[in-house]
Design a protein around this motif. Sequence first.
Motif, PDB file in Angstrom:
ATOM      1  N   ILE A  32       0.842  -1.205   0.000  1.00 23.49           N
ATOM      2  CA  ILE A  32       0.000   0.000   0.000  1.00 23.49           C
ATOM      3  C   ILE A  32       0.876   1.254   0.000  1.00 23.49           C
ATOM      4  N   ASP A  33       1.943   1.243   0.775  1.00 27.57           N
ATOM      5  CA  ASP A  33       2.867   2.387   0.786  1.00 27.57           C
ATOM      6  C   ASP A  33       3.524   2.585  -0.583  1.00 27.57           C
ATOM      7  N   LEU A  34       3.829   1.479  -1.262  1.00 33.41           N
ATOM      8  CA  LEU A  34       4.389   1.573  -2.614  1.00 33.41           C
ATOM      9  C   LEU A  34       3.364   2.183  -3.568  1.00 33.41           C
ATOM     10  N   VAL A  35       2.134   1.748  -3.480  1.00 32.81           N
ATOM     11  CA  VAL A  35       1.071   2.316  -4.326  1.00 32.81           C
ATOM     12  C   VAL A  35       0.985   3.824  -4.097  1.00 32.81           C
ATOM     13  N   GLU A  56      -7.645 -12.829   5.807  1.00 33.06           N
ATOM     14  CA  GLU A  56      -7.637 -13.820   6.882  1.00 33.06           C
ATOM     15  C   GLU A  56      -8.847 -13.640   7.800  1.00 33.06           C
ATOM     16  N   SER A  57      -9.190 -12.390   8.055  1.00 32.35           N
ATOM     17  CA  SER A  57     -10.291 -12.114   8.983  1.00 32.35           C
ATOM     18  C   SER A  57     -10.920 -10.769   8.645  1.00 32.35           C
ATOM     19  N   GLU A  58     -12.118 -10.581   9.112  1.00 34.72           N
ATOM     20  CA  GLU A  58     -12.811  -9.304   8.921  1.00 34.72           C
ATOM     21  C   GLU A  58     -12.101  -8.189   9.688  1.00 34.72           C
ATOM     22  N   THR A  59     -11.551  -8.511  10.838  1.00 36.98           N
ATOM     23  CA  THR A  59     -10.834  -7.517  11.640  1.00 36.98           C
ATOM     24  C   THR A  59      -9.633  -6.980  10.870  1.00 36.98           C
ATOM     25  N   TYR A  60      -8.861  -7.898  10.267  1.00 38.19           N
ATOM     26  CA  TYR A  60      -7.691  -7.468   9.504  1.00 38.19           C
ATOM     27  C   TYR A  60      -8.135  -6.704   8.246  1.00 38.19           C
ATOM     28  N   LYS A  66      -9.056   0.734   6.390  1.00 41.56           N
ATOM     29  CA  LYS A  66      -8.869   2.028   7.053  1.00 41.56           C
ATOM     30  C   LYS A  66      -7.518   2.631   6.686  1.00 41.56           C
ATOM     31  N   TYR A  67      -6.494   1.799   6.584  1.00 41.20           N
ATOM     32  CA  TYR A  67      -5.159   2.271   6.195  1.00 41.20           C
ATOM     33  C   TYR A  67      -5.189   2.831   4.769  1.00 41.20           C
ATOM     34  N   LYS A  71      -4.628   6.801   3.437  1.00 41.07           N
ATOM     35  CA  LYS A  71      -3.709   7.188   2.364  1.00 41.07           C
ATOM     36  C   LYS A  71      -4.445   7.738   1.140  1.00 41.07           C
ATOM     37  N   GLU A  72      -5.779   7.769   1.210  1.00 37.82           N
ATOM     38  CA  GLU A  72      -6.629   8.250   0.113  1.00 37.82           C
ATOM     39  C   GLU A  72      -6.409   7.457  -1.178  1.00 37.82           C
ATOM     40  N   LEU A  73      -6.390   6.133  -1.030  1.00 41.78           N
ATOM     41  CA  LEU A  73      -6.145   5.247  -2.167  1.00 41.78           C
ATOM     42  C   LEU A  73      -7.355   4.362  -2.488  1.00 41.78           C
ATOM     43  N   ASN A  74      -8.517   4.709  -1.942  1.00 47.33           N
ATOM     44  CA  ASN A  74      -9.709   3.879  -2.135  1.00 47.33           C
ATOM     45  C   ASN A  74     -10.026   3.632  -3.600  1.00 47.33           C
TER      46      ASN A  74
END
Length: 160
Positions: A32-35, A56-60, A66-67, A71-74
């Motif tokens: 994500i940081d690379l993107v 792996e999970s809904e929590t993750y 959110k991350y 970063k405004e990458l949605n």
Amino acid sequence: MEKKTFPNQNFKEVRILFLGRIIPQKDILKYIDLVFLMTKQKIKLPVSYCVYGEFESETYKDFILKYIDKKELNDRIVFKGFSDKKSIFSNHSINFLIHTTQKIQPEPFGRVLIDANYYGAIPITNGFGGASEVIFNKKNGYISSDIKVTKEIILSYLNC
């Protein structure tokens, strides 16, 4: 690694890929940081940022989404879920596979790196775990644990 020469230089797009289960050990945050860094570059071809795999999970999943939002990458990163390898690696794209794994709990054997080579993609890994036994820097891929260096490797192929 000598830059790959591709039989068809008329690529329609660039695809920067993340493949595998989406779990903390695979460190998708680095991808994500690379993107985020790549979206600041002027690239002539359209660029797609695709993630193939299941969370792996809904929590993750919530944490990662959110991350991405922070970063405004949605609108940039597309989650494709599970898909077969043939449909992932398009012939009309120059594909880069970004393989991240944590140093603390590295992936013992990254099959996706072998798949990337087989299908003509350019694998870039941080070299932790089994990746260093599969990818030989600048021969059949790249080893880079610095996302700024990874960005420069990608841009060198795109003549940016």
